[in-house]
Each structure stands twice: as structure tokens, then as C-alpha cells.
Design a protein around this motif. Structure first.
Motif, PDB file in Angstrom:
ATOM      1  N   ALA A  18     -14.816   2.264  -0.130  1.00  0.00           N
ATOM      2  CA  ALA A  18     -14.743   3.627   0.406  1.00  0.00           C
ATOM      3  C   ALA A  18     -15.285   4.638  -0.606  1.00  0.00           C
ATOM      4  N   GLU A  19     -14.915   4.480  -1.867  1.00  0.00           N
ATOM      5  CA  GLU A  19     -15.417   5.388  -2.902  1.00  0.00           C
ATOM      6  C   GLU A  19     -16.938   5.275  -3.025  1.00  0.00           C
ATOM      7  N   LYS A  20     -17.437   4.054  -2.957  1.00  0.00           N
ATOM      8  CA  LYS A  20     -18.885   3.835  -3.029  1.00  0.00           C
ATOM      9  C   LYS A  20     -19.586   4.497  -1.845  1.00  0.00           C
TER      10      LYS A  20
ATOM     11  N   GLY B  57       0.830  -1.199   0.000  1.00  0.00           N
ATOM     12  CA  GLY B  57       0.000   0.000   0.000  1.00  0.00           C
ATOM     13  C   GLY B  57       0.861   1.244   0.000  1.00  0.00           C
ATOM     14  N   THR B  58       0.232   2.410   0.055  1.00  0.00           N
ATOM     15  CA  THR B  58       0.951   3.682   0.137  1.00  0.00           C
ATOM     16  C   THR B  58       0.365   4.521   1.270  1.00  0.00           C
ATOM     17  N   ASN B  59       1.122   5.511   1.685  1.00  0.00           N
ATOM     18  CA  ASN B  59       0.684   6.367   2.782  1.00  0.00           C
ATOM     19  C   ASN B  59      -0.579   7.133   2.418  1.00  0.00           C
ATOM     20  N   ASN B  60      -0.642   7.659   1.191  1.00  0.00           N
ATOM     21  CA  ASN B  60      -1.814   8.438   0.784  1.00  0.00           C
ATOM     22  C   ASN B  60      -3.086   7.586   0.729  1.00  0.00           C
ATOM     23  N   ILE B  61      -2.938   6.338   0.311  1.00  0.00           N
ATOM     24  CA  ILE B  61      -4.094   5.437   0.321  1.00  0.00           C
ATOM     25  C   ILE B  61      -4.578   5.254   1.757  1.00  0.00           C
ATOM     26  N   GLY B  62      -3.625   5.048   2.678  1.00  0.00           N
ATOM     27  CA  GLY B  62      -3.988   4.891   4.079  1.00  0.00           C
ATOM     28  C   GLY B  62      -4.678   6.130   4.628  1.00  0.00           C
ATOM     29  N   GLU B  63      -4.179   7.308   4.274  1.00  0.00           N
ATOM     30  CA  GLU B  63      -4.796   8.556   4.737  1.00  0.00           C
ATOM     31  C   GLU B  63      -6.214   8.695   4.181  1.00  0.00           C
TER      32      GLU B  63
ATOM     33  N   VAL C 158     -10.946  12.615  -1.146  1.00  0.00           N
ATOM     34  CA  VAL C 158     -12.234  12.481  -0.467  1.00  0.00           C
ATOM     35  C   VAL C 158     -13.243  13.455  -1.066  1.00  0.00           C
ATOM     36  N   ARG C 159     -12.812  14.689  -1.317  1.00  0.00           N
ATOM     37  CA  ARG C 159     -13.721  15.676  -1.928  1.00  0.00           C
ATOM     38  C   ARG C 159     -14.183  15.216  -3.305  1.00  0.00           C
ATOM     39  N   GLU C 160     -13.270  14.584  -4.044  1.00  0.00           N
ATOM     40  CA  GLU C 160     -13.587  14.127  -5.398  1.00  0.00           C
ATOM     41  C   GLU C 160     -14.213  12.731  -5.405  1.00  0.00           C
ATOM     42  N   LYS C 161     -14.260  12.111  -4.218  1.00  0.00           N
ATOM     43  CA  LYS C 161     -14.848  10.765  -4.052  1.00  0.00           C
ATOM     44  C   LYS C 161     -14.136   9.729  -4.922  1.00  0.00           C
ATOM     45  N   LYS C 162     -12.826   9.928  -5.072  1.00  0.00           N
ATOM     46  CA  LYS C 162     -12.049   9.022  -5.915  1.00  0.00           C
ATOM     47  C   LYS C 162     -10.610   8.950  -5.411  1.00  0.00           C
ATOM     48  N   CYS C 163     -10.147   7.741  -5.122  1.00  0.00           N
ATOM     49  CA  CYS C 163      -8.764   7.538  -4.698  1.00  0.00           C
ATOM     50  C   CYS C 163      -7.882   7.486  -5.949  1.00  0.00           C
ATOM     51  N   LYS C 164      -7.221   8.586  -6.260  1.00  0.00           N
ATOM     52  CA  LYS C 164      -6.474   8.700  -7.516  1.00  0.00           C
ATOM     53  C   LYS C 164      -5.022   8.278  -7.348  1.00  0.00           C
ATOM     54  N   THR C 165      -4.828   7.113  -6.745  1.00  0.00           N
ATOM     55  CA  THR C 165      -3.480   6.590  -6.569  1.00  0.00           C
ATOM     56  C   THR C 165      -2.921   6.080  -7.896  1.00  0.00           C
ATOM     57  N   LYS C 166      -1.592   6.166  -8.029  1.00  0.00           N
ATOM     58  CA  LYS C 166      -0.934   5.635  -9.215  1.00  0.00           C
ATOM     59  C   LYS C 166      -0.527   4.177  -9.008  1.00  0.00           C
ATOM     60  N   LEU C 167      -0.746   3.685  -7.804  1.00  0.00           N
ATOM     61  CA  LEU C 167      -0.421   2.292  -7.510  1.00  0.00           C
ATOM     62  C   LEU C 167      -1.337   1.364  -8.300  1.00  0.00           C
ATOM     63  N   GLN C 168      -0.768   0.309  -8.819  1.00  0.00           N
ATOM     64  CA  GLN C 168      -1.543  -0.638  -9.614  1.00  0.00           C
ATOM     65  C   GLN C 168      -1.950  -1.850  -8.773  1.00  0.00           C
ATOM     66  N   PRO C 169      -3.148  -2.364  -9.000  1.00  0.00           N
ATOM     67  CA  PRO C 169      -3.588  -3.569  -8.276  1.00  0.00           C
ATOM     68  C   PRO C 169      -2.718  -4.765  -8.622  1.00  0.00           C
ATOM     69  N   ASN C 170      -2.491  -5.624  -7.629  1.00  0.00           N
ATOM     70  CA  ASN C 170      -1.766  -6.866  -7.871  1.00  0.00           C
ATOM     71  C   ASN C 170      -2.227  -7.896  -6.839  1.00  0.00           C
ATOM     72  N   ALA C 171      -1.628  -9.046  -6.854  1.00  0.00           N
ATOM     73  CA  ALA C 171      -2.069 -10.128  -5.971  1.00  0.00           C
ATOM     74  C   ALA C 171      -1.906  -9.766  -4.491  1.00  0.00           C
TER      75      ALA C 171
ATOM     76  N   GLU D 229      -4.777  -6.932  -3.444  1.00  0.00           N
ATOM     77  CA  GLU D 229      -6.132  -7.137  -3.960  1.00  0.00           C
ATOM     78  C   GLU D 229      -7.189  -6.708  -2.940  1.00  0.00           C
ATOM     79  N   TYR D 230      -7.017  -7.112  -1.672  1.00  0.00           N
ATOM     80  CA  TYR D 230      -8.005  -6.755  -0.640  1.00  0.00           C
ATOM     81  C   TYR D 230      -7.992  -5.257  -0.378  1.00  0.00           C
ATOM     82  N   LEU D 231      -6.815  -4.638  -0.427  1.00  0.00           N
ATOM     83  CA  LEU D 231      -6.708  -3.192  -0.216  1.00  0.00           C
ATOM     84  C   LEU D 231      -7.506  -2.436  -1.274  1.00  0.00           C
ATOM     85  N   PHE D 232      -7.394  -2.858  -2.531  1.00  0.00           N
ATOM     86  CA  PHE D 232      -8.146  -2.177  -3.582  1.00  0.00           C
ATOM     87  C   PHE D 232      -9.646  -2.450  -3.472  1.00  0.00           C
ATOM     88  N   GLU D 233      -9.999  -3.583  -2.885  1.00  0.00           N
ATOM     89  CA  GLU D 233     -11.411  -3.843  -2.623  1.00  0.00           C
ATOM     90  C   GLU D 233     -11.946  -2.816  -1.606  1.00  0.00           C
ATOM     91  N   LEU D 234     -11.143  -2.520  -0.584  1.00  0.00           N
ATOM     92  CA  LEU D 234     -11.542  -1.528   0.419  1.00  0.00           C
ATOM     93  C   LEU D 234     -11.617  -0.131  -0.191  1.00  0.00           C
TER      94      LEU D 234
END
Length: 219
Positions: A181-183, A119-125, A156-169, A172-177
Motif C-alpha cells: 500500500a505504501e509503495k 491487526g489494528t483498526n487504524n491499519i485497517g482504515e 495516507v497523506r504521508e504515504k506511510k503507515c506509522k503504526t506502533k504494532l510490531q511485525p510477528n509471525a 506477516e502477511y498484513l505487513f506485506e500488504l
């Protein structure tokens, strides 16, 4: 609030402040949730800290808190922070309830995430802010939220986590969260707009106030 213009339990600081500001001898205290506040109100103020002459020590007014702490406009709030070992790396986040109306100031942990892989710090924040918003809606509380991440607040204001991190094995659960969160942000847009003045998401000024109270202390 045990002593003020209209004693009782209040679910947000703005409403309580109107009842105690300028009221001589006001007795009040912030709590992390409505249940704790109601229990303390029923118990009475006698169990809290007393002055040297044995009389109850009241919480200072907002102006006194600001003068003593030079930190924020409100004395009671929720602070969130994330920690990440590597970028990407093992990431976790947490939220704490902070009350500068007590001497010394008190902090209570509200939630802690598990450790996520890749994960990344910004995703955690980002997830921490959304978690704090969802927690407040569930507990029916209205406290400002502080974060030291500008990117996460923007996401949060844009309701979209605009991370540059790519999903991988590994994540996977982190991107599900992240998707959940966006929903949640989209589905609760009306609630957030209605309570935007009571629960603003604000920038913690680390350069002035020091580390945010939710900091993991690993720097």
C-alpha cells in the motif's frame, strides 16, 4: 445523466453537477463504476423509480440532498471502515459506494477484505483508503472518499503507515500488504495530486451524521 444540459455518462460528480444543477426536470443517478453507468444510460431512465403520477423520479440537486440529509457536500461518495476485535486482534475492512441522490439512499459494497490476524483498526482504515483509491484508478471513477479515522488519513497523506504494532509471525502477511500500500501511494503520487479535488479523502463526522455507511455495526 439522461436529461440535463448535455446528457451522457460522466466519470465524476463535479462535471455532472454543472450539467444538472438548476436544470428543470434533470434525470441522473450515481453508479459505483463506469461500466454500470454506461449500461444504465443505454437502458434508459424508465426502469428507475417513478412518482405517483407515473413520471420518472429525478435525483435531487446537491442542495436538496444536503438539506435532506445534513451529511455532506456531495451526494455520491465512497465510505470505508475497519473493524477490529481486540487491539491488536482480528481485523477486517470494507468499502461501500453511497448515493444520497436516491430516495432512500442506496449503498453498494465495493470490496471486503479477509480477516487478518493481529491487526489494528487504524491499519485497517489505512488499507481501506488505499484500496478505495486504487479501486477508483482501476475503474476510472472519481468519487470523494470518507473515513472516520484521522490517523489513517494522515498516514495516507504521508504515504506511510506509522503504526506502533510490531511485525510477528501472525501478521506477516498484513505487513506485506502495508508495504504494498505504501509503495502504491508513492508510485501514484502524480495521479493523486492530479485528482485531489475530485477524490478528496475526507473525515466522516460521526458526532453529527451518525455511523459511517461502511460501519460493521458491531459496537
Amino acid at each position: 445523466m439522461w436529461k440535463g444540459r448535455t446528457p451522457g455518462v460522466y466519470d465524476n460528480w463535479e462535471a455532472c453537477k454543472k450539467e444538472v444543477e438548476g436544470f428543470q426536470g434533470a434525470l441522473y443517478k450515481g453508479f459505483p463504476d463506469l461500466g454500470s453507468a454506461e449500461a444504465a444510460y443505454a437502458k434508459g431512465f424508465a426502469g428507475f423509480e417513478k412518482t405517483e403520477n407515473g413520471t420518472p423520479k429525478c435525483s435531487p440537486t446537491e442542495r436538496e440532498v444536503k438539506r435532506k440529509t445534513d451529511k455532506n457536500e456531495l451526494s455520491v461518495f465512497i465510505a470505508v471502515d475497519a473493524a477490529c476485535s481486540g487491539n491488536p486482534g482480528k481485523m477486517e475492512y470494507q468499502g461501500v459506494f453511497v448515493d444520497f441522490g436516491t430516495q432512500p439512499a442506496t449503498t453498494t459494497t465495493l470490496f471486503k477484505s479477509p480477516v487478518f490476524e493481529n491487526g489494528t483498526n487504524n491499519i485497517g482504515e489505512f488499507l481501506a483508503i488505499v484500496h478505495a483509491l486504487a479501486w477508483q484508478k482501476q475503474k476510472r471513477t472519481l468519487y470523494p472518499i470518507y473515513s472516520d479515522s484521522v490517523n489513517a488519513q494522515k498516514w495516507v497523506r504521508e504515504k506511510k503507515c506509522k503504526t506502533k504494532l510490531q511485525p510477528n509471525a501472525k501478521n506477516e502477511y498484513l505487513f506485506e500488504l502495508i508495504g504494498r500500500a505504501e509503495k502504491w501511494l508513492r508510485e501514484n503520487d502524480d495521479w493523486m495530486r492530479e485528482n485531489s479535488l475530485s477524490i478528496p479523502v475526507l473525515k466522516w463526522k460521526t458526532e453529527i451524521w451518525g455511523e459511517i455507511p461502511a460501519d460493521y455495526g458491531r459496537k
